[in-house]
Design a protein around this motif. Structure first.
Motif, PDB file in Angstrom:
ATOM      1  N   GLU A 193       0.850  -1.187   0.000  1.00 48.41           N
ATOM      2  CA  GLU A 193       0.000   0.000   0.000  1.00 48.41           C
ATOM      3  C   GLU A 193       0.890   1.242   0.000  1.00 48.41           C
ATOM      4  OE1 GLU A 193      -3.315   2.249   2.854  1.00 48.41           O
ATOM      5  OE2 GLU A 193      -2.675   0.206   3.322  1.00 48.41           O
ATOM      6  N   LYS A 194       0.892   1.941  -1.114  1.00 51.31           N
ATOM      7  CA  LYS A 194       1.698   3.156  -1.201  1.00 51.31           C
ATOM      8  C   LYS A 194       0.938   4.277  -0.507  1.00 51.31           C
ATOM      9  CE  LYS A 194       3.960   6.299  -4.444  1.00 51.31           C
ATOM     10  NZ  LYS A 194       4.182   6.665  -5.867  1.00 51.31           N
ATOM     11  N   TYR A 195       1.317   4.553   0.733  1.00 50.02           N
ATOM     12  CA  TYR A 195       0.540   5.497   1.545  1.00 50.02           C
ATOM     13  C   TYR A 195       1.224   6.851   1.624  1.00 50.02           C
ATOM     14  CZ  TYR A 195      -2.451   7.283   5.224  1.00 50.02           C
ATOM     15  OH  TYR A 195      -3.355   8.039   5.937  1.00 50.02           O
ATOM     16  N   ASN A 196       0.449   7.890   1.339  1.00 50.74           N
ATOM     17  CA  ASN A 196       0.884   9.261   1.566  1.00 50.74           C
ATOM     18  C   ASN A 196      -0.134   9.907   2.499  1.00 50.74           C
ATOM     19  OD1 ASN A 196       3.282   9.654  -0.221  1.00 50.74           O
ATOM     20  ND2 ASN A 196       1.812   9.059  -1.788  1.00 50.74           N
ATOM     21  N   GLN A 197       0.362  10.561   3.525  1.00 56.24           N
ATOM     22  CA  GLN A 197      -0.526  11.096   4.555  1.00 56.24           C
ATOM     23  C   GLN A 197      -1.577  12.031   3.976  1.00 56.24           C
ATOM     24  OE1 GLN A 197       2.723  12.818   6.785  1.00 56.24           O
ATOM     25  NE2 GLN A 197       2.006  14.877   6.372  1.00 56.24           N
ATOM     26  N   LYS A 198      -2.699  12.093   4.672  1.00 53.81           N
ATOM     27  CA  LYS A 198      -3.845  12.877   4.202  1.00 53.81           C
ATOM     28  C   LYS A 198      -3.871  14.287   4.776  1.00 53.81           C
ATOM     29  CE  LYS A 198      -5.487   9.165   2.134  1.00 53.81           C
ATOM     30  NZ  LYS A 198      -4.552   8.147   2.651  1.00 53.81           N
ATOM     31  N   ASN A 199      -3.166  14.503   5.890  1.00 53.14           N
ATOM     32  CA  ASN A 199      -3.185  15.803   6.561  1.00 53.14           C
ATOM     33  C   ASN A 199      -1.823  16.470   6.514  1.00 53.14           C
ATOM     34  OD1 ASN A 199      -5.949  15.397   7.616  1.00 53.14           O
ATOM     35  ND2 ASN A 199      -4.998  13.840   8.907  1.00 53.14           N
ATOM     36  N   LYS A 200      -1.794  17.782   6.780  1.00 53.98           N
ATOM     37  CA  LYS A 200      -0.547  18.519   6.861  1.00 53.98           C
ATOM     38  C   LYS A 200      -0.175  18.690   8.332  1.00 53.98           C
ATOM     39  CE  LYS A 200      -1.013  21.082   2.536  1.00 53.98           C
ATOM     40  NZ  LYS A 200      -1.050  22.431   1.888  1.00 53.98           N
TER      41      LYS A 200
END
Length: 408
Positions: A193-200
């Motif tokens: 699962e190539k995960y990139n965060q959703k929040n800053k």
């Protein structure tokens, strides 16, 4: 020596080739009786990825798996091959020899059974997440009798990483076994699962900061399910010293102690834990009885004991922040309260499973410390060039350890 070294490699290749060829016709039949699955029922396999110039770095913690013998025969687990693929093509291949696999299954089975049947079975969840309980002990051997369940955590034997123009998007386990006089192979493909965060996020401490135990370091964080992408951080004074004295004797001798902790992003407080007594964190007390902390579990609960006094914030989009080891009596927020990025939520301490004042921070996909999955996290106020000379893109702090940085 050169000739014999390569002759050995060629021989090993031929053995594996012949073994794979001999089992091709019967591998499908074995799949109905020998089953492979994750040890954790909600397991997410997320790689740590970053880019240096034109090259991509993919580092994956190999997921823990189980092998269930649903046949009427005894099965012996032999070699294991783990392949790393991109778009169906193999770019990495690791061989785990039968002798190493046997030793590993014996030791791991015993260790997991010890946790499972011990005084604090929730510690098994801390390590492996929401593990699937087979209703009996795991096999403490590589020879599985009918209905036995063996377990493998191959990250204990080898890291898995790749540097190249492509990033690995799939792992394939190939498990070779012997049943009677037949050699068989089981395959278990795992999509990454190539995960990139959703929040800053902004870093939850300010000033001169030392960050350690990050994603590329297979320390106690990376090998623990919900803490996989967590890290530790301490504050330094203007001289970049950690302590006020050369030989700190009490918590107040550490510069970090009592420093403010800030919310890394907007969110809603889900949980707080504030019952861990500060006196139990003093260095002299820990030195005298290092295991005294565990006596608090029956009084304040497992999470409060291990994580110390802490806050869990729902930052939205399925991401929860865990701020751990706070000072007793300093938590400034309550469950259900809305917080803003940069708001002070407590002070840095050394409560819980801590050997000195520091902040443990992690992002995970659940407010449950023992069953959530760790998620990669990075911070908008830590630029890429602080993490590497040619760094462009990354999904988690890491690649270096002991990062020293100043944050305003």
């Amino acid at each position: 020596m050169f000739f014999f070294k390569h002759l050995r490699s060629i021989f090993l290749f031929l053995v594996l080739f012949l073994l794979a060829s001999s089992i091709a016709a019967i591998a499908g039949d074995a799949g109905n009786e020998l089953r492979i699955g994750f040890l954790s029922e909600n397991k997410r396999v997320i790689p740590f990825i970053y880019q240096e110039g034109r090259y991509l770095f993919t580092n994956v913690k190999i997921p823990e798996i189980t092998i269930t013998n649903g046949s009427y025969d005894t099965v012996e687990i032999l070699n294991v091959i783990l392949e790393g693929k991109y778009a169906g093509d193999t770019f990495v291949k690791k061989l785990f020899q039968a002798g190493d696999v046997k030793k590993h299954m014996i030791e791991l089975g015993a260790r997991i059974n010890g946790l499972k049947n011990g005084k604090y079975p929730m510690s098994l969840n801390i390590s492996y997440g929401k593990f699937i309980d087979p209703g009996k002990n795991f096999a403490e051997t590589n020879i599985l009798s009918p209905s036995a369940v063996g377990v493998l955590a191959l990250w204990e034997l080898s890291w898995f990483e790749h540097i190249g123009r492509e990033e690995i998007d799939e792992l394939v386990f190939k498990i070779f076994c012997r049943r009677g006089n037949k050699l068989e192979m089981l395959k278990f493909p795992v999509k990454l699962e190539k995960y990139n965060q959703k929040n800053k996020y902004s870093f939850p401490l300010k000033g001169n900061i030392l960050i350690a135990n990050m994603s590329a370091n297979y320390c106690h964080h990376r090998i623990t399910n919900s803490q996989e992408f967590g890290f530790d951080a301490i504050c330094l004074d203007e001289k970049l010293s950690m302590n006020k004295k050369d030989q700190p004797a009490v918590l107040n001798d550490y510069f970090s102690y009592g420093q403010p902790i800030y919310a890394a992003a907007d969110g809603v407080v889900v949980k707080i834990a504030d019952k861990f007594p500060e006196c139990a964190s003093e260095p002299a007390v820990r030195k005298k009885n290092p295991n005294a902390m565990f006596g608090l579990i029956t009084k304040i609960g497992f999470d409060n004991t291990v994580g110390g006094n802490h806050v869990i914030i729902d930052h939205g989009n399925g991401e929860f922040g865990f701020y751990a080891h706070m000072c007793e009596g300093t938590i400034k927020v309550s469950p259900g309260e809305k917080v803003k990025k940069g708001q002070v939520i407590g002070k840095l301490g050394s409560t819980g499973n801590s050997d000195g004042p520091h902040l443990h921070f992690q992002v995970f996909d659940s407010p449950e410390l023992t069953t959530g999955n760790g998620l990669p996290v990075y911070f908008e106020n830590i630029p890429a060039d602080e993490l590497g000379s040619y760094r462009k893109n990354y999904n988690a702090l890491g690649g270096v350890d002991n990062l020293r940085i100043r944050l305003e």
